[in-house]
Design a protein around this motif. Structure first.
Motif, PDB file in Angstrom:
ATOM      1  N   ILE A  53       0.814  -1.211   0.000  1.00 24.60           N
ATOM      2  CA  ILE A  53       0.000   0.000   0.000  1.00 24.60           C
ATOM      3  C   ILE A  53       0.848   1.262   0.000  1.00 24.60           C
ATOM      4  CG2 ILE A  53      -1.951  -1.093   1.141  1.00 24.60           C
ATOM      5  CD1 ILE A  53      -1.030   0.264   3.761  1.00 24.60           C
ATOM      6  N   SER A  54       2.165   1.113   0.215  1.00 24.30           N
ATOM      7  CA  SER A  54       3.028   2.270   0.417  1.00 24.30           C
ATOM      8  C   SER A  54       3.873   2.577  -0.810  1.00 24.30           C
ATOM      9  CB  SER A  54       3.949   2.024   1.623  1.00 24.30           C
ATOM     10  OG  SER A  54       4.977   2.984   1.681  1.00 24.30           O
ATOM     11  N   SER A  55       3.729   3.788  -1.348  1.00 16.69           N
ATOM     12  CA  SER A  55       4.575   4.212  -2.460  1.00 16.69           C
ATOM     13  C   SER A  55       6.006   4.432  -1.989  1.00 16.69           C
ATOM     14  CB  SER A  55       4.016   5.495  -3.097  1.00 16.69           C
ATOM     15  OG  SER A  55       3.932   6.541  -2.142  1.00 16.69           O
ATOM     16  N   GLY A  56       6.171   4.778  -0.691  1.00 21.73           N
ATOM     17  CA  GLY A  56       7.513   4.914  -0.139  1.00 21.73           C
ATOM     18  C   GLY A  56       8.247   3.588  -0.151  1.00 21.73           C
ATOM     19  N   MET A  57       7.550   2.519   0.222  1.00 20.72           N
ATOM     20  CA  MET A  57       8.151   1.195   0.170  1.00 20.72           C
ATOM     21  C   MET A  57       8.465   0.800  -1.270  1.00 20.72           C
ATOM     22  SD  MET A  57       8.598  -0.105   3.198  1.00 20.72           S
ATOM     23  CE  MET A  57       7.993  -0.148   4.890  1.00 20.72           C
ATOM     24  N   LEU A  58       7.592   1.157  -2.202  1.00 18.36           N
ATOM     25  CA  LEU A  58       7.833   0.856  -3.611  1.00 18.36           C
ATOM     26  C   LEU A  58       9.125   1.512  -4.088  1.00 18.36           C
ATOM     27  CD1 LEU A  58       6.943  -0.339  -6.339  1.00 18.36           C
ATOM     28  CD2 LEU A  58       5.599   1.748  -6.709  1.00 18.36           C
ATOM     29  N   ASP A  59       9.361   2.749  -3.686  1.00 20.08           N
ATOM     30  CA  ASP A  59      10.587   3.453  -4.076  1.00 20.08           C
ATOM     31  C   ASP A  59      11.824   2.741  -3.544  1.00 20.08           C
ATOM     32  OD1 ASP A  59       9.065   5.370  -5.359  1.00 20.08           O
ATOM     33  OD2 ASP A  59       9.131   6.791  -3.694  1.00 20.08           O
ATOM     34  N   VAL A  60      11.772   2.365  -2.257  1.00 16.98           N
ATOM     35  CA  VAL A  60      12.925   1.700  -1.630  1.00 16.98           C
ATOM     36  C   VAL A  60      13.156   0.328  -2.254  1.00 16.98           C
ATOM     37  CG1 VAL A  60      13.798   0.704   0.523  1.00 16.98           C
ATOM     38  CG2 VAL A  60      12.685   2.952   0.554  1.00 16.98           C
ATOM     39  N   GLY A  86      12.055  -0.890  -5.160  1.00 19.19           N
ATOM     40  CA  GLY A  86      12.403  -0.819  -6.569  1.00 19.19           C
ATOM     41  C   GLY A  86      13.874  -0.524  -6.787  1.00 19.19           C
ATOM     42  N   LYS A  87      14.404   0.393  -5.993  1.00 23.91           N
ATOM     43  CA  LYS A  87      15.823   0.737  -6.106  1.00 23.91           C
ATOM     44  C   LYS A  87      16.698  -0.448  -5.705  1.00 23.91           C
ATOM     45  CE  LYS A  87      19.286   4.063  -4.497  1.00 23.91           C
ATOM     46  NZ  LYS A  87      19.544   5.241  -3.614  1.00 23.91           N
ATOM     47  N   LYS A  88      16.312  -1.146  -4.640  1.00 21.32           N
ATOM     48  CA  LYS A  88      17.093  -2.284  -4.161  1.00 21.32           C
ATOM     49  C   LYS A  88      17.110  -3.408  -5.206  1.00 21.32           C
ATOM     50  CE  LYS A  88      16.619  -3.115   0.186  1.00 21.32           C
ATOM     51  NZ  LYS A  88      16.065  -3.563   1.494  1.00 21.32           N
ATOM     52  N   ILE A  89      15.962  -3.676  -5.812  1.00 17.76           N
ATOM     53  CA  ILE A  89      15.866  -4.740  -6.808  1.00 17.76           C
ATOM     54  C   ILE A  89      16.658  -4.380  -8.068  1.00 17.76           C
ATOM     55  CG2 ILE A  89      14.244  -5.871  -8.385  1.00 17.76           C
ATOM     56  CD1 ILE A  89      12.232  -5.758  -5.978  1.00 17.76           C
ATOM     57  N   GLN A  90      16.594  -3.115  -8.449  1.00 17.35           N
ATOM     58  CA  GLN A  90      17.355  -2.667  -9.618  1.00 17.35           C
ATOM     59  C   GLN A  90      18.856  -2.801  -9.369  1.00 17.35           C
ATOM     60  OE1 GLN A  90      16.834   1.481 -10.637  1.00 17.35           O
ATOM     61  NE2 GLN A  90      17.358   1.120 -12.774  1.00 17.35           N
ATOM     62  N   GLU A  91      19.299  -2.426  -8.179  1.00 19.11           N
ATOM     63  CA  GLU A  91      20.719  -2.526  -7.840  1.00 19.11           C
ATOM     64  C   GLU A  91      21.177  -3.979  -7.784  1.00 19.11           C
ATOM     65  OE1 GLU A  91      21.010  -0.388  -4.181  1.00 19.11           O
ATOM     66  OE2 GLU A  91      21.152   1.574  -5.166  1.00 19.11           O
ATOM     67  N   ALA A  92      20.255  -4.892  -7.444  1.00 21.47           N
ATOM     68  CA  ALA A  92      20.589  -6.309  -7.396  1.00 21.47           C
ATOM     69  C   ALA A  92      20.612  -6.944  -8.784  1.00 21.47           C
ATOM     70  CB  ALA A  92      19.594  -7.054  -6.507  1.00 21.47           C
ATOM     71  N   GLY A  93      20.160  -6.199  -9.796  1.00 23.30           N
ATOM     72  CA  GLY A  93      20.163  -6.697 -11.166  1.00 23.30           C
ATOM     73  C   GLY A  93      19.150  -7.796 -11.419  1.00 23.30           C
ATOM     74  N   ILE A  94      18.035  -7.747 -10.707  1.00 22.20           N
ATOM     75  CA  ILE A  94      16.999  -8.774 -10.846  1.00 22.20           C
ATOM     76  C   ILE A  94      15.896  -8.255 -11.758  1.00 22.20           C
ATOM     77  CG2 ILE A  94      15.234 -10.084  -9.605  1.00 22.20           C
ATOM     78  CD1 ILE A  94      17.139 -10.148  -7.232  1.00 22.20           C
ATOM     79  N   ALA A  95      15.582  -9.048 -12.791  1.00 17.88           N
ATOM     80  CA  ALA A  95      14.649  -8.569 -13.812  1.00 17.88           C
ATOM     81  C   ALA A  95      13.262  -9.201 -13.743  1.00 17.88           C
ATOM     82  CB  ALA A  95      15.244  -8.824 -15.202  1.00 17.88           C
ATOM     83  N   ASN A  96      13.097 -10.280 -12.970  1.00 18.39           N
ATOM     84  CA  ASN A  96      11.816 -11.007 -13.000  1.00 18.39           C
ATOM     85  C   ASN A  96      10.912 -10.652 -11.826  1.00 18.39           C
ATOM     86  OD1 ASN A  96      13.558 -12.282 -11.182  1.00 18.39           O
ATOM     87  ND2 ASN A  96      12.648 -14.298 -11.504  1.00 18.39           N
ATOM     88  N   VAL A  97      10.976  -9.392 -11.382  1.00 19.24           N
ATOM     89  CA  VAL A  97      10.129  -8.909 -10.289  1.00 19.24           C
ATOM     90  C   VAL A  97       9.325  -7.711 -10.771  1.00 19.24           C
ATOM     91  CG1 VAL A  97      10.059  -7.908  -7.978  1.00 19.24           C
ATOM     92  CG2 VAL A  97      11.705  -9.703  -8.492  1.00 19.24           C
ATOM     93  N   GLU A  98       8.034  -7.744 -10.516  1.00 22.03           N
ATOM     94  CA  GLU A  98       7.145  -6.634 -10.878  1.00 22.03           C
ATOM     95  C   GLU A  98       6.386  -6.194  -9.640  1.00 22.03           C
ATOM     96  OE1 GLU A  98       3.033  -6.892 -12.938  1.00 22.03           O
ATOM     97  OE2 GLU A  98       4.494  -6.665 -14.564  1.00 22.03           O
TER      98      GLU A  98
END
Length: 225
Positions: free
Chosen positions: A80-87, A89-101
Protein backbone atom coordinates in the motif's frame (compact mmCIF):
# COMPACT_ATOMS: atom_id res chain seq x y z
CA UNK A 1 -17.49 -3.47 -0.15
CA UNK A 2 -15.17 -1.54 2.19
CA UNK A 3 -16.45 0.90 4.80
CA UNK A 4 -15.23 4.41 5.58
CA UNK A 5 -13.64 3.13 8.80
CA UNK A 6 -11.75 0.38 6.94
CA UNK A 7 -10.55 2.85 4.32
CA UNK A 8 -9.39 5.27 7.03
CA UNK A 9 -7.40 2.44 8.63
CA UNK A 10 -5.92 1.57 5.23
CA UNK A 11 -4.95 5.20 4.60
CA UNK A 12 -3.43 5.56 8.07
CA UNK A 13 -1.28 2.47 7.49
CA UNK A 14 -0.23 3.74 4.07
CA UNK A 15 0.97 7.08 5.46
CA UNK A 16 2.77 5.38 8.36
CA UNK A 17 4.74 3.06 6.07
CA UNK A 18 5.48 5.87 3.64
CA UNK A 19 7.13 7.71 6.56
CA UNK A 20 9.26 4.81 7.80
CA UNK A 21 10.13 3.19 4.46
CA UNK A 22 13.71 4.43 4.44
CA UNK A 23 14.41 3.15 7.95
CA UNK A 24 12.31 -0.02 7.99
CA UNK A 25 15.20 -2.45 7.52
CA UNK A 26 16.88 -0.99 10.60
CA UNK A 27 13.66 -0.80 12.64
CA UNK A 28 12.15 -4.20 11.97
CA UNK A 29 13.86 -6.41 9.42
CA UNK A 30 16.81 -7.19 11.68
CA UNK A 31 14.35 -9.00 13.95
CA UNK A 32 11.92 -10.33 11.35
CA UNK A 33 14.24 -11.78 8.73
CA UNK A 34 14.74 -15.19 10.39
CA UNK A 35 10.99 -15.80 10.53
CA UNK A 36 10.32 -14.71 6.96
CA UNK A 37 13.23 -16.79 5.67
CA UNK A 38 11.78 -19.82 7.47
CA UNK A 39 8.45 -19.06 5.81
CA UNK A 40 10.08 -18.91 2.38
CA UNK A 41 11.68 -22.31 2.94
CA UNK A 42 8.36 -23.80 4.10
CA UNK A 43 6.65 -22.52 0.93
CA UNK A 44 9.06 -24.65 -1.12
CA UNK A 45 9.19 -22.58 -4.32
CA UNK A 46 10.50 -24.24 -7.46
CA UNK A 47 12.22 -22.88 -10.54
CA UNK A 48 9.77 -21.52 -13.09
CA UNK A 49 6.93 -20.85 -10.65
CA UNK A 50 4.98 -17.60 -10.41
CA UNK A 51 4.57 -16.15 -6.93
CA UNK A 52 2.74 -13.16 -5.47
CA UNK A 53 3.98 -11.32 -2.39
CA UNK A 54 1.45 -9.38 -0.32
CA UNK A 55 3.22 -6.49 1.41
CA UNK A 56 6.66 -6.46 -0.20
CA UNK A 57 8.00 -3.77 2.13
CA UNK A 58 11.61 -2.89 1.33
CA UNK A 59 11.98 -5.70 -1.19
CA UNK A 60 14.16 -8.16 0.73
CA UNK A 61 11.71 -11.03 0.39
CA UNK A 62 10.94 -10.25 -3.25
CA UNK A 63 14.63 -10.64 -4.03
CA UNK A 64 14.76 -13.98 -2.20
CA UNK A 65 11.61 -15.18 -3.97
CA UNK A 66 13.04 -14.18 -7.35
CA UNK A 67 16.17 -16.21 -6.66
CA UNK A 68 14.05 -19.20 -5.62
CA UNK A 69 11.97 -19.26 -8.83
CA UNK A 70 14.90 -18.39 -11.09
CA UNK A 71 14.93 -16.49 -14.34
CA UNK A 72 12.20 -18.73 -15.75
CA UNK A 73 9.88 -17.77 -12.89
CA UNK A 74 8.08 -14.55 -12.02
CA UNK A 75 7.52 -12.55 -8.83
CA UNK A 76 4.77 -9.98 -8.49
CA UNK A 77 4.35 -7.91 -5.37
CA UNK A 78 1.91 -5.39 -3.97
CA UNK A 79 2.13 -2.94 -1.09
CA UNK A 80 0.00 0.00 0.00
CA UNK A 81 3.03 2.27 0.42
CA UNK A 82 4.57 4.21 -2.46
CA UNK A 83 7.51 4.91 -0.14
CA UNK A 84 8.15 1.19 0.17
CA UNK A 85 7.83 0.86 -3.61
CA UNK A 86 10.59 3.45 -4.08
CA UNK A 87 12.93 1.70 -1.63
CA UNK A 88 12.21 -1.81 -2.91
CA UNK A 89 12.40 -0.82 -6.57
CA UNK A 90 15.82 0.74 -6.11
CA UNK A 91 17.09 -2.28 -4.16
CA UNK A 92 15.87 -4.74 -6.81
CA UNK A 93 17.35 -2.67 -9.62
CA UNK A 94 20.72 -2.53 -7.84
CA UNK A 95 20.59 -6.31 -7.40
CA UNK A 96 20.16 -6.70 -11.17
CA UNK A 97 17.00 -8.77 -10.85
CA UNK A 98 14.65 -8.57 -13.81
CA UNK A 99 11.82 -11.01 -13.00
CA UNK A 100 10.13 -8.91 -10.29
CA UNK A 101 7.14 -6.63 -10.88
CA UNK A 102 6.00 -4.44 -7.98
CA UNK A 103 3.03 -2.11 -7.72
CA UNK A 104 1.02 -0.13 -5.18
CA UNK A 105 -2.30 -1.93 -4.72
CA UNK A 106 -4.88 -3.07 -2.16
CA UNK A 107 -4.79 -6.74 -1.09
CA UNK A 108 -8.57 -6.62 -0.68
CA UNK A 109 -8.88 -6.08 -4.45
CA UNK A 110 -5.90 -7.74 -6.12
CA UNK A 111 -5.17 -6.45 -9.64
CA UNK A 112 -4.51 -9.90 -11.10
CA UNK A 113 -6.44 -12.49 -13.09
CA UNK A 114 -7.95 -15.61 -11.60
CA UNK A 115 -5.47 -18.47 -11.29
CA UNK A 116 -2.44 -16.34 -12.12
CA UNK A 117 -0.01 -17.70 -9.50
CA UNK A 118 1.43 -20.97 -8.28
CA UNK A 119 2.03 -19.56 -4.81
CA UNK A 120 1.65 -16.49 -2.63
CA UNK A 121 3.58 -15.28 0.39
CA UNK A 122 3.07 -12.66 3.07
CA UNK A 123 5.14 -11.89 6.14
CA UNK A 124 4.21 -9.58 9.01
CA UNK A 125 1.39 -8.15 6.91
CA UNK A 126 -1.81 -10.15 7.41
CA UNK A 127 -2.01 -9.06 11.06
CA UNK A 128 -2.04 -5.41 9.94
CA UNK A 129 -5.53 -5.79 8.51
CA UNK A 130 -8.65 -5.30 10.67
CA UNK A 131 -10.10 -8.71 11.60
CA UNK A 132 -13.08 -8.19 9.30
CA UNK A 133 -10.75 -7.66 6.31
CA UNK A 134 -8.64 -10.79 6.74
CA UNK A 135 -11.23 -13.16 5.15
CA UNK A 136 -11.49 -10.79 2.18
CA UNK A 137 -7.72 -10.78 1.69
CA UNK A 138 -7.51 -14.57 1.95
CA UNK A 139 -10.39 -14.98 -0.50
CA UNK A 140 -8.66 -12.68 -2.99
CA UNK A 141 -5.45 -14.69 -2.69
CA UNK A 142 -7.44 -17.89 -3.34
CA UNK A 143 -8.92 -16.29 -6.43
CA UNK A 144 -5.52 -15.55 -7.98
CA UNK A 145 -3.98 -18.92 -7.06
CA UNK A 146 -4.05 -21.89 -9.38
CA UNK A 147 -5.81 -25.06 -8.17
CA UNK A 148 -3.46 -26.68 -5.69
CA UNK A 149 -1.62 -23.38 -5.22
CA UNK A 150 -0.24 -22.57 -1.79
CA UNK A 151 -0.04 -19.58 0.51
CA UNK A 152 2.72 -18.99 3.04
CA UNK A 153 1.97 -16.71 6.00
CA UNK A 154 4.36 -15.43 8.65
CA UNK A 155 2.69 -13.38 11.37
CA UNK A 156 2.65 -12.40 14.99
CA UNK A 157 0.66 -15.17 16.66
CA UNK A 158 -1.73 -15.54 19.55
CA UNK A 159 -0.47 -17.79 22.32
CA UNK A 160 -1.50 -21.46 22.30
CA UNK A 161 -1.65 -24.27 24.84
CA UNK A 162 1.56 -24.53 26.86
CA UNK A 163 2.65 -21.00 25.94
CA UNK A 164 2.39 -18.04 28.26
CA UNK A 165 1.62 -14.51 27.24
CA UNK A 166 4.73 -12.47 27.95
CA UNK A 167 4.68 -9.02 29.50
CA UNK A 168 5.82 -7.59 26.16
CA UNK A 169 2.96 -9.26 24.27
CA UNK A 170 0.39 -8.04 26.81
CA UNK A 171 1.81 -4.53 26.49
CA UNK A 172 1.79 -4.76 22.70
CA UNK A 173 -1.87 -5.81 22.61
CA UNK A 174 -2.84 -3.08 25.08
CA UNK A 175 -1.01 -0.49 22.97
CA UNK A 176 -2.78 -1.70 19.83
CA UNK A 177 -6.18 -1.23 21.48
CA UNK A 178 -5.48 2.16 23.03
CA UNK A 179 -2.93 3.65 20.60
CA UNK A 180 -3.55 1.99 17.20
CA UNK A 181 -1.79 4.84 15.41
CA UNK A 182 1.44 3.81 17.18
CA UNK A 183 1.01 0.01 17.22
CA UNK A 184 -0.67 -0.96 13.96
CA UNK A 185 -0.92 -4.75 14.29
CA UNK A 186 -1.90 -7.41 16.79
CA UNK A 187 -1.34 -11.16 17.17
CA UNK A 188 -3.62 -13.44 15.13
CA UNK A 189 -4.09 -17.19 14.57
CA UNK A 190 -3.19 -17.52 10.87
CA UNK A 191 -3.73 -21.29 10.71
CA UNK A 192 -7.30 -20.87 11.95
CA UNK A 193 -7.87 -17.98 9.54
CA UNK A 194 -6.64 -20.06 6.60
CA UNK A 195 -8.81 -23.01 7.61
CA UNK A 196 -11.90 -20.79 7.82
CA UNK A 197 -11.06 -19.40 4.39
CA UNK A 198 -11.03 -22.88 2.87
CA UNK A 199 -7.31 -23.62 2.72
CA UNK A 200 -5.83 -26.93 3.82
CA UNK A 201 -3.07 -26.21 6.35
CA UNK A 202 0.01 -28.13 5.22
CA UNK A 203 2.45 -27.03 7.91
CA UNK A 204 2.60 -24.81 10.98
CA UNK A 205 5.71 -23.88 12.94
CA UNK A 206 6.27 -21.34 15.68
CA UNK A 207 9.30 -19.33 16.70
CA UNK A 208 9.83 -16.60 19.28
CA UNK A 209 10.86 -13.02 18.54
CA UNK A 210 11.42 -10.80 21.57
CA UNK A 211 9.39 -13.22 23.77
CA UNK A 212 6.42 -13.07 21.38
CA UNK A 213 5.31 -16.08 19.26
CA UNK A 214 5.45 -15.88 15.48
CA UNK A 215 3.58 -18.42 13.34
CA UNK A 216 4.92 -19.79 10.05
CA UNK A 217 2.03 -21.41 8.19
CA UNK A 218 1.58 -22.86 4.71
CA UNK A 219 -1.93 -23.48 3.37
CA UNK A 220 -2.90 -25.09 0.09
CA UNK A 221 -5.92 -24.71 -2.13
CA UNK A 222 -7.83 -27.87 -2.85
CA UNK A 223 -7.06 -29.14 -6.33
CA UNK A 224 -10.01 -29.42 -8.68
CA UNK A 225 -11.44 -32.86 -9.18
Amino acid sequence: MTTAVENNHHESNRKFYDRIAGAYDFIADSNEHKAREQGQQALGLKAGESVLEIGFGTGNTAIDLAKAVGESGKVCGIDISSGMLDVAGKKIQEAGIANVELKVADARELPYADGAFDAAFTSFTLELFPPEDIPTVLAEVKRVLKPGGRLGVVSMATVKGGEHESVLEKTYKWMHVHFPHLVDCRPIDPAAALTRAGYEVQSEDRIMIWTMPVAVVVGRMKAEG
